[in-house]
Scaffold this motif. Structure first.
Motif, PDB file in Angstrom:
ATOM      1  N   ILE A   1     -21.190   8.125  -1.107  1.00 43.75           N
ATOM      2  CA  ILE A   1     -20.932   6.955  -2.100  1.00 43.75           C
ATOM      3  C   ILE A   1     -21.584   5.623  -1.564  1.00 43.75           C
ATOM      4  O   ILE A   1     -22.508   4.999  -2.575  1.00 43.75           O
ATOM      5  CB  ILE A   1     -19.310   6.747  -1.944  1.00 43.75           C
ATOM      6  CG1 ILE A   1     -18.501   7.743  -2.889  1.00 43.75           C
ATOM      7  CG2 ILE A   1     -19.275   5.427  -2.881  1.00 43.75           C
ATOM      8  CD1 ILE A   1     -17.132   7.833  -2.830  1.00 43.75           C
ATOM      9  N   ALA A   2     -21.875   5.338  -0.405  1.00 45.90           N
ATOM     10  CA  ALA A   2     -22.844   4.294  -0.056  1.00 45.90           C
ATOM     11  C   ALA A   2     -24.232   4.289  -0.392  1.00 45.90           C
ATOM     12  O   ALA A   2     -24.925   3.473  -0.859  1.00 45.90           O
ATOM     13  CB  ALA A   2     -22.703   4.103   1.615  1.00 45.90           C
ATOM     14  N   GLY A   3     -24.582   5.739  -0.417  1.00 45.72           N
ATOM     15  CA  GLY A   3     -26.064   6.059  -0.706  1.00 45.72           C
ATOM     16  C   GLY A   3     -26.079   5.625  -2.240  1.00 45.72           C
ATOM     17  O   GLY A   3     -27.172   5.157  -2.733  1.00 45.72           O
ATOM     18  N   LEU A   4     -25.178   6.128  -3.020  1.00 40.89           N
ATOM     19  CA  LEU A   4     -25.209   5.846  -4.434  1.00 40.89           C
ATOM     20  C   LEU A   4     -25.058   4.104  -4.805  1.00 40.89           C
ATOM     21  O   LEU A   4     -26.001   3.886  -5.658  1.00 40.89           O
ATOM     22  CB  LEU A   4     -24.047   6.564  -5.093  1.00 40.89           C
ATOM     23  CG  LEU A   4     -23.854   6.332  -6.631  1.00 40.89           C
ATOM     24  CD1 LEU A   4     -24.953   6.811  -7.606  1.00 40.89           C
ATOM     25  CD2 LEU A   4     -22.422   6.971  -7.270  1.00 40.89           C
ATOM     26  N   LEU A   5     -24.141   3.851  -4.070  1.00 38.90           N
ATOM     27  CA  LEU A   5     -24.067   2.280  -4.319  1.00 38.90           C
ATOM     28  C   LEU A   5     -25.527   1.434  -3.917  1.00 38.90           C
ATOM     29  O   LEU A   5     -25.809   0.296  -4.537  1.00 38.90           O
ATOM     30  CB  LEU A   5     -23.054   1.715  -3.671  1.00 38.90           C
ATOM     31  CG  LEU A   5     -21.648   2.219  -3.738  1.00 38.90           C
ATOM     32  CD1 LEU A   5     -20.328   1.527  -3.096  1.00 38.90           C
ATOM     33  CD2 LEU A   5     -21.335   1.983  -5.527  1.00 38.90           C
TER      34      LEU A   5
ATOM     35  N   GLU B   1     -17.573  11.649   5.266  1.00 44.71           N
ATOM     36  CA  GLU B   1     -19.006  12.270   4.560  1.00 44.71           C
ATOM     37  C   GLU B   1     -18.959  11.827   2.918  1.00 44.71           C
ATOM     38  O   GLU B   1     -20.067  11.591   2.454  1.00 44.71           O
ATOM     39  CB  GLU B   1     -18.909  13.658   4.735  1.00 44.71           C
ATOM     40  CG  GLU B   1     -19.189  14.328   6.102  1.00 44.71           C
ATOM     41  CD  GLU B   1     -19.071  15.749   6.069  1.00 44.71           C
ATOM     42  OE1 GLU B   1     -19.446  16.207   7.456  1.00 44.71           O
ATOM     43  OE2 GLU B   1     -18.300  16.385   5.592  1.00 44.71           O
ATOM     44  N   ILE B   2     -17.680  11.651   2.532  1.00 46.73           N
ATOM     45  CA  ILE B   2     -17.639  11.135   1.179  1.00 46.73           C
ATOM     46  C   ILE B   2     -18.190   9.759   1.075  1.00 46.73           C
ATOM     47  O   ILE B   2     -18.937   9.471   0.114  1.00 46.73           O
ATOM     48  CB  ILE B   2     -16.101  11.256   0.608  1.00 46.73           C
ATOM     49  CG1 ILE B   2     -15.969  12.905   0.530  1.00 46.73           C
ATOM     50  CG2 ILE B   2     -16.050  10.768  -0.733  1.00 46.73           C
ATOM     51  CD1 ILE B   2     -14.557  13.192   0.142  1.00 46.73           C
TER      52      ILE B   2
ATOM     53  N   HIS C   1     -24.208  -4.581  10.980  1.00 46.50           N
ATOM     54  CA  HIS C   1     -24.386  -3.248  10.154  1.00 46.50           C
ATOM     55  C   HIS C   1     -23.321  -2.234  10.524  1.00 46.50           C
ATOM     56  O   HIS C   1     -22.897  -2.181  11.681  1.00 46.50           O
ATOM     57  CB  HIS C   1     -25.755  -2.784  10.319  1.00 46.50           C
ATOM     58  CG  HIS C   1     -26.944  -3.814   9.505  1.00 46.50           C
ATOM     59  ND1 HIS C   1     -27.147  -4.927  10.175  1.00 46.50           N
ATOM     60  CD2 HIS C   1     -27.407  -3.565   8.526  1.00 46.50           C
ATOM     61  CE1 HIS C   1     -28.117  -5.509   9.558  1.00 46.50           C
ATOM     62  NE2 HIS C   1     -28.311  -4.700   8.303  1.00 46.50           N
ATOM     63  N   ASP C   2     -23.009  -1.492   9.399  1.00 46.79           N
ATOM     64  CA  ASP C   2     -22.224  -0.449   9.622  1.00 46.79           C
ATOM     65  C   ASP C   2     -22.738   0.850  10.204  1.00 46.79           C
ATOM     66  O   ASP C   2     -23.909   1.077   9.602  1.00 46.79           O
ATOM     67  CB  ASP C   2     -21.425  -0.064   8.197  1.00 46.79           C
ATOM     68  CG  ASP C   2     -20.764   1.140   8.245  1.00 46.79           C
ATOM     69  OD1 ASP C   2     -19.866   1.343   9.295  1.00 46.79           O
ATOM     70  OD2 ASP C   2     -20.954   2.019   7.581  1.00 46.79           O
ATOM     71  N   ALA C   3     -22.223   1.334  11.260  1.00 47.74           N
ATOM     72  CA  ALA C   3     -23.081   2.623  11.870  1.00 47.74           C
ATOM     73  C   ALA C   3     -23.222   3.532  10.899  1.00 47.74           C
ATOM     74  O   ALA C   3     -24.246   4.300  11.087  1.00 47.74           O
ATOM     75  CB  ALA C   3     -22.549   2.828  13.168  1.00 47.74           C
ATOM     76  N   ALA C   4     -22.138   4.097  10.339  1.00 49.18           N
ATOM     77  CA  ALA C   4     -22.298   5.368   9.414  1.00 49.18           C
ATOM     78  C   ALA C   4     -23.147   5.187   8.467  1.00 49.18           C
ATOM     79  O   ALA C   4     -23.831   6.128   8.227  1.00 49.18           O
ATOM     80  CB  ALA C   4     -20.710   5.553   8.938  1.00 49.18           C
ATOM     81  N   THR C   5     -23.155   3.961   7.568  1.00 50.83           N
ATOM     82  CA  THR C   5     -23.845   4.197   6.328  1.00 50.83           C
ATOM     83  C   THR C   5     -25.253   3.184   6.419  1.00 50.83           C
ATOM     84  O   THR C   5     -26.116   3.523   5.569  1.00 50.83           O
ATOM     85  CB  THR C   5     -23.239   3.144   5.303  1.00 50.83           C
ATOM     86  OG1 THR C   5     -22.749   2.083   5.536  1.00 50.83           O
ATOM     87  CG2 THR C   5     -21.994   4.185   5.069  1.00 50.83           C
ATOM     88  N   GLY C   6     -25.409   2.562   7.695  1.00 56.46           N
ATOM     89  CA  GLY C   6     -26.493   1.548   7.597  1.00 56.46           C
ATOM     90  C   GLY C   6     -26.568   0.262   7.035  1.00 56.46           C
ATOM     91  O   GLY C   6     -27.414  -0.387   7.032  1.00 56.46           O
TER      92      GLY C   6
END
Length: 645
Positions: free
Chosen positions: A267-271, A262-263, A207-212
């Motif tokens: 964007i990850a949250g939107l996707l 942060e951007i 998993h990616d640490a920044a976005t989960g």
């Protein structure tokens, strides 16, 4: 005389006494060991097994296991087994005991077991264990034998063996067995801790640490399993919808604006909102996300998804004029008929998104097999690069830097070369394949160390001064953690003085995340290492940020030098850079100097350090040692004759 009859005797008390207590305990421990260590045994199952095994082996009515919560100073019951009914207490009936002001926990510190008889014998001890005394009275427990569970010196919990039908005096064998049950509870806690730690490590690996979000490794394995599992029905396809994000949109970062990271997190949250039945998402690289879609019919579904994603991204409100991210999408399809592999499918999506990016900021395209040849060629080159690096085919050559005012060499720039048979390949021919790959990190680390080792052996100039070595740092190296560690290790291994090392970075690399770049550059500055902005003027041209960065040198891109002395616009740009650099006390180097009249024009506006074919092409380490050890050529007179490669 009538033989007395026992009433309400539990079945286990009527078992034939064919085994001694010692044998019974040994068998119980052996069986319990197998159960607790079984890979399918969960923590909850282990605790239940311990309770039931202890009750049957000790022939006792009730056994409970409690977890000690040190922060709240309380015990929480995890499991309670009633041997008379053969049932476990329901989760909602499990108790919690507050031990605030109670000495019960302190009494467990230096003992293997704790007996209720001890409490009854000493009134002062009884008064200090109010929570335990209240518990015993509420459950009408006549005798209790408790065993603590310690892991690494810390109390994790307690197992309580509770006699309800009668007062009981515990034998030595029974107390020893009870203590062993405490050890098994501790073992269950430790196994659970290790499994949690292993699960966390595995989660971090996938998993990616920044976005989960899941990462590229996870997605590659997921695609591989789907392709191998023959799960696609007739007419169905497996589609990769790759979203490549340009977080800055080509805009310079401004104070108060979100960083690139942060951007991307937003964007990850939107996707993530587009995931669901048959649609999964992963972060594939620093700026790329890939959806895996199982669909039928293929094109209408995935195209609709791509259009919805682009519309959502375009409608995001960033509340900042400096934030204008772009995104392009590449779609790759695999069906029953084709021969596909996971890595290839992901690469097709990435390559298609990159192709769209060259012509528009928001758009999508479906992978076209006509571009497959270039993709395959790139994959072959990457494999050849990996093999070549492993075989030691990479070399460093050095292009000298000349000071026209001092009339001597002052430094040399390390340039990567790849020797393929008799051919020496310059970095420009393979860097487009190398830099996006993870091989770039290993190669970049090697370049840094080798350049420092070579420079440490260079001769001194005629006045006993040492030459500086300049090393390019790729965007991939800068984006990944560990750059400053690599620098420290290279300096330590080579013995090179930090002041003799200058790292060259592009404007684009630095401007993607100003705050992070500032932290890294400050670290390098504190180490004594110099930093240069390479190809200055071709990136964001964010001159205002020069006052924030600890920069030592600006290297003017050769494209501004080529038109000298006739191109007045180039001359004005260089003059402005020189003036600004002087105000900030930053050095200036001109790249790509090929003609004597270019040198004269540069000297006329205050540029005295130069690099280019006028002073020599890149040569191997032996040759640069010879050049640096000999007098530098005089380049005083104007000439329009170029120096051949």
């Amino acid at each position: 005389m009538m033989t007395p009859v026992l009433k309400s005797v539990p079945p286990y008390l009527l078992q034939p006494a064919e085994a001694t207590a010692s044998e019974r305990f040994t068998r119980a421990l052996v069986a319990l060991t197998r159960a607790v260590w079984h890979p399918d045994c969960t923590f909850e199952t282990a605790i239940d097994s311990i309770c039931q095994t202890a009750a049957e082996a000790l022939q006792i009515e009730r056994v409970s296991v409690w977890k000690y919560e040190a922060a709240e100073c309380r015990l929480g019951c995890l499991s309670a087994y009633d041997a008379q009914t053969g049932q476990f207490a329901s989760p909602e009936s499990l108790e919690t005991l507050s031990l605030e002001g109670d000495d019960y926990i302190a009494a467990l510190e230096d003992v293997r077991t704790f007996e209720s008889a001890e409490m009854e014998a000493a009134s002062d001890l009884a008064s200090s264990h109010l929570a335990l005394r209240d518990y015993l009275q509420r459950h009408r427990i006549h005798a209790v034998l408790d065993a603590p569970a310690f892991v690494g010196g810390d109390l994790q919990g307690v197992i309580c063996h509770e006699s309800i039908l009668r007062v009981r005096q515990w034998s030595r064998e029974e107390t020893t067995f009870a203590a062993s049950m405490g050890d098994y509870v501790a073992m269950a806690f430790e196994i659970a801790r290790r499994r949690r730690a292993e699960a966390e490590v595995e989660h971090l690996r996938l998993h990616d640490a920044a976005t989960g979000l899941p990462n590229r490794h996870y997605m590659t394995e997921l695609i591989r399993q789907r392709l191998l599992g023959n799960t696609l029905r007739k007419g169905e396809v497996l589609a990769v919808v790759h979203v490549q994000v340009d977080p800055t949109g080509g805009e310079a970062w401004m104070a108060g604006a979100p960083t690139a990271d942060e951007i991307l997190v937003r964007i990850a949250g939107l996707l993530r909102s587009f995931t669901g039945d048959g649609i999964e998402l992963a972060r594939i690289d620093s700026n790329g996300f890939s959806f895996l879609v199982t669909t039928r019919p293929e094109k209408s579904t995935v195209v609709g998804l791509a259009e919805s994603i682009l519309a959502a991204l375009q409608s995001l409100d960033w509340n900042n004029l400096a934030v204008d991210p772009g995104a392009t999408i590449g779609i790759a399809l695999a069906d029953q008929k084709g021969s596909h592999d996971a890595a290839g499918l992901l690469q097709q999506g990435r390559e298609t998104a990159a192709r769209v990016c060259t012509s528009e900021r928001f758009g999508y395209a479906i992978y076209d097999s006509r571009h497959h040849a270039s993709l395959v060629e790139g994959m072959h080159i990457e494999r050849a690069l990996r093999d070549g690096f492993a075989k030691g085919e990479f070399e460093l050559h050095y292009q000298p830097e000349y000071d026209t005012m001092a009339g001597q060499w002052v430094a040399a720039e390390a340039l990567l070369r790849w020797r393929v048979g008799d051919r020496l390949v310059v970095a420009g021919e393979f860097m487009g394949v190398l830099e996006p790959s993870r091989l770039m990190l290993a190669v970049g680390s090697w370049v840094l160390r080798q350049a420092c080792l070579d420079a440490a052996g260079w001769p001194l100039d005629g006045e006993g001064r040492a030459f500086m070595v300049r090393v390019n740092v790729s965007a991939r190296q800068f984006d990944e953690p560990g750059l400053t560690d690599d620098v420290q290790e290279a300096l330590l291994a080579s013995g090179l003085e930090p002041a003799r090392l200058c790292l060259e970075l592009t404007e684009t690399t630095l401007m993607r995340d100003i705050e992070r770049a500032m932290d890294i550059l400050t670290e390098l500055h504190d180490m004594g290492v110099q930093v240069a902005i390479d190809d200055f003027g071709t990136g964001y041209a964010s001159l205002v940020y020069l006052k924030r960065f600890p920069i030592d040198v600006l290297k003017i891109d050769g494209s501004f030098v080529q038109g000298l002395p006739d191109n007045t616009a180039d001359l004005a740009i260089i003059q402005a850079v020189v003036s600004l650099a002087a105000a900030f006390r930053i050095g200036v180097i001109a790249e790509g100097v090929e003609l004597g009249m270019q040198q004269q024009a540069l000297m006329g506006i205050g540029v005295h350090r130069m690099q280019g074919w006028l002073y020599g092409k890149a040569v191997n380490n032996d040759e640069i040692c010879r050049m640096l050890g000999s007098p530098a050529p005089v380049r005083a007179g104007p000439t329009d004759v170029g120096v051949a490669a």
